[in-house]
Design a protein around this motif. Structure first.
Motif, PDB file in Angstrom:
ATOM      1  N   ALA A   5       0.836  -1.204   0.000  1.00 21.81           N
ATOM      2  CA  ALA A   5       0.000   0.000   0.000  1.00 21.81           C
ATOM      3  C   ALA A   5       0.868   1.250   0.000  1.00 21.81           C
ATOM      4  O   ALA A   5       0.527   2.260  -0.641  1.00 21.81           O
ATOM      5  CB  ALA A   5      -0.931  -0.013   1.210  1.00 21.81           C
ATOM      6  N   SER A   6       1.999   1.198   0.701  1.00 19.36           N
ATOM      7  CA  SER A   6       2.862   2.379   0.775  1.00 19.36           C
ATOM      8  C   SER A   6       3.510   2.687  -0.575  1.00 19.36           C
ATOM      9  O   SER A   6       3.830   3.844  -0.858  1.00 19.36           O
ATOM     10  CB  SER A   6       3.947   2.169   1.835  1.00 19.36           C
ATOM     11  OG  SER A   6       4.857   1.158   1.433  1.00 19.36           O
ATOM     12  N   ILE A  14       8.625  -7.415  -5.607  1.00 19.51           N
ATOM     13  CA  ILE A  14       7.457  -8.175  -6.080  1.00 19.51           C
ATOM     14  C   ILE A  14       6.622  -7.332  -7.041  1.00 19.51           C
ATOM     15  O   ILE A  14       6.103  -7.844  -8.045  1.00 19.51           O
ATOM     16  CB  ILE A  14       6.605  -8.646  -4.877  1.00 19.51           C
ATOM     17  CG1 ILE A  14       7.406  -9.624  -4.014  1.00 19.51           C
ATOM     18  CG2 ILE A  14       5.318  -9.299  -5.357  1.00 19.51           C
ATOM     19  CD1 ILE A  14       7.843 -10.892  -4.745  1.00 19.51           C
ATOM     20  N   VAL A  15       6.485  -6.041  -6.758  1.00 22.13           N
ATOM     21  CA  VAL A  15       5.746  -5.158  -7.671  1.00 22.13           C
ATOM     22  C   VAL A  15       6.429  -5.130  -9.044  1.00 22.13           C
ATOM     23  O   VAL A  15       5.770  -5.237 -10.079  1.00 22.13           O
ATOM     24  CB  VAL A  15       5.638  -3.734  -7.091  1.00 22.13           C
ATOM     25  CG1 VAL A  15       5.115  -2.760  -8.143  1.00 22.13           C
ATOM     26  CG2 VAL A  15       4.717  -3.732  -5.876  1.00 22.13           C
ATOM     27  N   GLU A  20      11.506  -5.294   4.246  1.00 19.95           N
ATOM     28  CA  GLU A  20      10.123  -5.604   3.858  1.00 19.95           C
ATOM     29  C   GLU A  20       9.685  -4.738   2.675  1.00 19.95           C
ATOM     30  O   GLU A  20       9.069  -5.238   1.726  1.00 19.95           O
ATOM     31  CB  GLU A  20       9.171  -5.385   5.051  1.00 19.95           C
ATOM     32  CG  GLU A  20       9.356  -6.368   6.192  1.00 19.95           C
ATOM     33  CD  GLU A  20      10.515  -5.996   7.099  1.00 19.95           C
ATOM     34  OE1 GLU A  20      11.071  -4.872   6.912  1.00 19.95           O
ATOM     35  OE2 GLU A  20      10.869  -6.797   7.977  1.00 19.95           O
ATOM     36  N   LEU A  21       9.993  -3.437   2.729  1.00 15.96           N
ATOM     37  CA  LEU A  21       9.617  -2.559   1.619  1.00 15.96           C
ATOM     38  C   LEU A  21      10.420  -2.893   0.368  1.00 15.96           C
ATOM     39  O   LEU A  21       9.897  -2.807  -0.748  1.00 15.96           O
ATOM     40  CB  LEU A  21       9.828  -1.094   2.012  1.00 15.96           C
ATOM     41  CG  LEU A  21       9.341  -0.046   1.002  1.00 15.96           C
ATOM     42  CD1 LEU A  21       7.853  -0.233   0.713  1.00 15.96           C
ATOM     43  CD2 LEU A  21       9.612   1.367   1.512  1.00 15.96           C
ATOM     44  N   SER A  22      11.681  -3.287   0.552  1.00 20.77           N
ATOM     45  CA  SER A  22      12.492  -3.716  -0.588  1.00 20.77           C
ATOM     46  C   SER A  22      11.893  -4.962  -1.230  1.00 20.77           C
ATOM     47  O   SER A  22      11.804  -5.063  -2.459  1.00 20.77           O
ATOM     48  CB  SER A  22      13.924  -3.998  -0.135  1.00 20.77           C
ATOM     49  OG  SER A  22      14.688  -4.550  -1.187  1.00 20.77           O
ATOM     50  N   SER A  76       0.521   4.476  -2.268  1.00 20.38           N
ATOM     51  CA  SER A  76       0.057   5.689  -1.587  1.00 20.38           C
ATOM     52  C   SER A  76       1.161   6.718  -1.396  1.00 20.38           C
ATOM     53  O   SER A  76       0.885   7.922  -1.367  1.00 20.38           O
ATOM     54  CB  SER A  76      -0.550   5.322  -0.227  1.00 20.38           C
ATOM     55  OG  SER A  76       0.416   4.685   0.590  1.00 20.38           O
ATOM     56  N   ASN A  77       2.400   6.262  -1.256  1.00 18.23           N
ATOM     57  CA  ASN A  77       3.513   7.186  -1.078  1.00 18.23           C
ATOM     58  C   ASN A  77       3.838   7.864  -2.400  1.00 18.23           C
ATOM     59  O   ASN A  77       4.108   7.201  -3.403  1.00 18.23           O
ATOM     60  CB  ASN A  77       4.738   6.441  -0.540  1.00 18.23           C
ATOM     61  CG  ASN A  77       5.886   7.390  -0.220  1.00 18.23           C
ATOM     62  OD1 ASN A  77       6.592   7.849  -1.113  1.00 18.23           O
ATOM     63  ND2 ASN A  77       6.072   7.679   1.055  1.00 18.23           N
ATOM     64  N   GLU A  78       3.802   9.178  -2.401  1.00 18.67           N
ATOM     65  CA  GLU A  78       3.989   9.931  -3.645  1.00 18.67           C
ATOM     66  C   GLU A  78       5.357   9.677  -4.273  1.00 18.67           C
ATOM     67  O   GLU A  78       5.468   9.515  -5.490  1.00 18.67           O
ATOM     68  CB  GLU A  78       3.813  11.424  -3.361  1.00 18.67           C
ATOM     69  CG  GLU A  78       3.916  12.292  -4.620  1.00 18.67           C
ATOM     70  CD  GLU A  78       3.723  13.765  -4.313  1.00 18.67           C
ATOM     71  OE1 GLU A  78       3.969  14.591  -5.213  1.00 18.67           O
ATOM     72  OE2 GLU A  78       3.332  14.088  -3.169  1.00 18.67           O
ATOM     73  N   THR A  79       6.397   9.592  -3.460  1.00 20.09           N
ATOM     74  CA  THR A  79       7.754   9.378  -3.979  1.00 20.09           C
ATOM     75  C   THR A  79       7.883   8.003  -4.609  1.00 20.09           C
ATOM     76  O   THR A  79       8.409   7.857  -5.733  1.00 20.09           O
ATOM     77  CB  THR A  79       8.787   9.533  -2.849  1.00 20.09           C
ATOM     78  OG1 THR A  79       8.692  10.839  -2.292  1.00 20.09           O
ATOM     79  CG2 THR A  79      10.194   9.318  -3.382  1.00 20.09           C
TER      80      THR A  79
END
Length: 589
Positions: free
Chosen positions: A50-51, A255-256, A248-250, A54-57
């Motif tokens: 989601a980040s 995956i994206v 986790e974000l990496s 949702s995160n603009e950057t």
């Protein structure tokens, strides 16, 4: 051993086993690790996904990545198509010469080509110095660290790939079809646009998909030529993993990127067989039933036919003086194109003999000081020897595993043969940055991270698909009756393989081995994540020096590597020509 090899199922396990174990153990399982990590395991937390949205950057980086990938793809296809077309019309000897000039940039390390563009586009680079001296501009233009620099650098990297992918498909098109259309009254441009060009579209589409999926996961060129606003998702993944330690974000970002790649390949599969992207000689479009592709083309033809007629007329008027049988304009364009490909390398070679302590072009004088420095640089020598050792080990293992896998894939009778072939090419479908990060996590779990074995396995994983593509194409043209004849005369399976099969496949084996070696020798990302405390590889040595200091010593080391690439390409060409001459001589007798 020979008794075991007579049983088909045992032979299949022995031949296919190493490839299957490699792909499952070091691709599928590591990818499952980062998928599991992206949702924090049993927590099933999708907040990291989601980040990204949702995160603009993060969203801007993802969209910018797709935009750059699309721009580079279109530019590479448009710029490379005329050259690929010309290659289908010239004589074999001329084809070999032109091909060498395209192969040299193709097999030269990404880092070296990117370093050349740093010199050309820099504030004190060749372009800015020329513009200032001519009085066109009063002060240097900001060319480096821009989107323009990224597009130019990546286009220079991918154009040779686009040419050979399109050429391998276009060379099978008979030019007599277009000539027949002209005999029946079609204008030259009509014959091309309505006959030849539609037949070449599968090759163009294959090249476009290949470039796009590689471009969106590319790391080296955007990192060195781009600015903060040009950050791509591969850079974001590496930064999150190595600097911010946000694993986790990496993992979620990886995956994206993987899902974008899978979606792209799925859409491509609606129009062409996916194996055609990497091996057009293996795909057979004629046996593919009409589907989405044919319906889409018919619909497009009905809708765009009036516009196409107007465009044809306009292009015919504009290009009539250029459309000659000798294709002078095509040759002129190709020569300019070859200059674009080779000029950066020539700049690097010239700078290796500079007398200046700084990167200045043209050099103020001739000197061998930087060659002497390279000869005395123990760190460069250690990196070169380690990269050579790593490359040879990886190439040997990849050639053995890939050749065995190609035998199994070509000669198996399983109904899922096509799916197996695509699975064997899966390391080429997954962006390298994802392969590198997933192996980093997986090898840390099995305690081989930082070891030579772990590094070799990562390089073998990336090299094996190239071996499979080369050997599968060679095996499809192999006359199996020669093996049966040897067996009838008493040769055992291993004797047939050693005395009949492998000698005939020697040129393909050499080519596959060279591709595997160059893939390993040029690899950066996998080495960054898996190297540990071992001696830095040559690409890592380049990477460190380019980021912190740019001097003619880099040009000297680059020139040395370019010379090795040229020798390797010429050697393979010589072996191929010698083998073909020997076969033709034997056939004439």
């Amino acid at each position: 051993m020979n008794i075991l090899l007579t049983k088909r199922w045992i032979r299949g396990i022995i031949v296919a086993g190493p490839l299957v174990l490699l792909l499952l153990g070091f691709l599928v399982i590591p990818l499952s690790f980062i998928l599991w990590g992206s949702v924090e395991g049993t927590k099933l937390n999708f907040a990291h996904y989601a980040s990204i949205i949702s995160n603009e950057t993060n969203l801007r980086i993802l969209l910018h990545t797709l935009k750059i990938g699309l721009i580079v793809t279109v530019v590479s296809l448009v710029a490379g198509y005329p050259v690929a077309y010309l290659l289908t019309r010239i004589r074999p000897r001329t084809l070999s010469i032109v091909t060498v000039f395209i192969l040299i940039p193709l097999f030269t390390a990404f880092l070296i080509r990117t370093y050349a563009w740093i010199i050309i586009l820099g504030r004190e680079g060749i372009i800015n110095n020329t513009l200032v001296r001519l009085g066109i501009v009063s002060e240097p233009l900001p060319l480096l660290n821009t989107t323009f620099a990224v597009v130019i650098g990546m286009t220079h990297v991918f154009i040779p790939m686009a040419i050979f992918t399109m050429f391998s498909s276009m060379v099978r098109i008979d030019h007599d079809f277009a000539r027949a259309a002209q005999i029946l009254g079609a204008k030259p441009i009509q014959a091309f646009l309505r006959v030849y060009f539609p037949m070449s579209l599968p090759g163009v589409f294959s090249a476009g998909i290949l470039i796009f999926i590689v471009a969106i996961g590319f790391y080296i060129t955007p990192a060195l030529l781009g600015g903060p606003s040009d950050t791509m998702i591969s850079q974001l993944i590496v930064t999150q993993m190595t600097t911010l330690l946000n694993f986790e974000l990496s993992d979620a970002s990886s995956i994206v990127l993987l899902l974008v790649t899978i979606a792209t390949l799925f859409l491509a599969s609606l129009f062409i067989p996916l194996e055609m992207i990497w091996s057009p000689s293996i795909a057979d479009l004629s046996n593919r039933p009409p589907g989405v592709r044919s319906r889409a083309l018919k619909w497009a033809k009905r809708v765009l036919d009036p516009l196409l007629v107007a465009i044809e007329t306009l292009i015919h008027v504009m290009t009539k003086p250029l459309l000659t049988r000798k294709s002078r304009w095509l040759w002129a364009y190709t020569i300019v194109f070859l200059v674009f490909l080779t000029a950066p390398l020539i700049v690097v070679v010239v700078l290796s003999f500079s007398s200046s302590s700084f990167v200045v072009f043209p050099p103020p004088g001739f000197s061998l000081r930087w060659w002497e420095s390279l000869a005395n640089a123990t760190d460069w020598q250690a990196s070169f020897l380690f990269s050579t050792k790593l490359g040879l080990t990886s190439a040997l293992l990849a050639t053995i595993i890939g050749t065995m896998g190609a035998f199994w894939l070509v000669r198996t009778t399983l109904p899922i043969k096509r799916a197996l072939f695509l699975f064997s090419l899966s390391p080429l479908m997954v962006p390298v940055v994802i392969v590198a990060t997933s192996l980093y996590v997986f090898e840390a779990r099995i305690h081989v991270l930082g070891s030579f074995l772990g590094l070799v396995l990562g390089h073998v994983l990336l090299s094996v698909p190239y071996v499979i593509v080369v050997m599968a194409a060679a095996l499809r043209g192999f006359d199996e009756t020669l093996e049966r004849a040897a067996a009838v005369h008493g040769a055992r399976p291993m004797q047939v393989l050693r005395l009949v099969t492998l000698p005939i496949l020697k040129p393909a084996l050499v080519t596959a081995g060279l591709l595997a070696f160059l893939t390993s020798f040029d690899e950066l990302l996998v080495s960054i994540f898996l190297l540990g405390r071992q001696t830095p590889t040559l690409p890592m040595k380049f990477w460190g020096d380019i980021k912190f200091q740019v001097n003619p010593l880099l040009s000297t080391a680059s020139t040395f590597i370019v010379a090795l690439v040229i020798v390797s390409i010429l050697t393979v060409q010589w072996i191929r020509v010698r083998h073909e001459n020997r076969i033709s001589t034997s056939a004439s007798k």
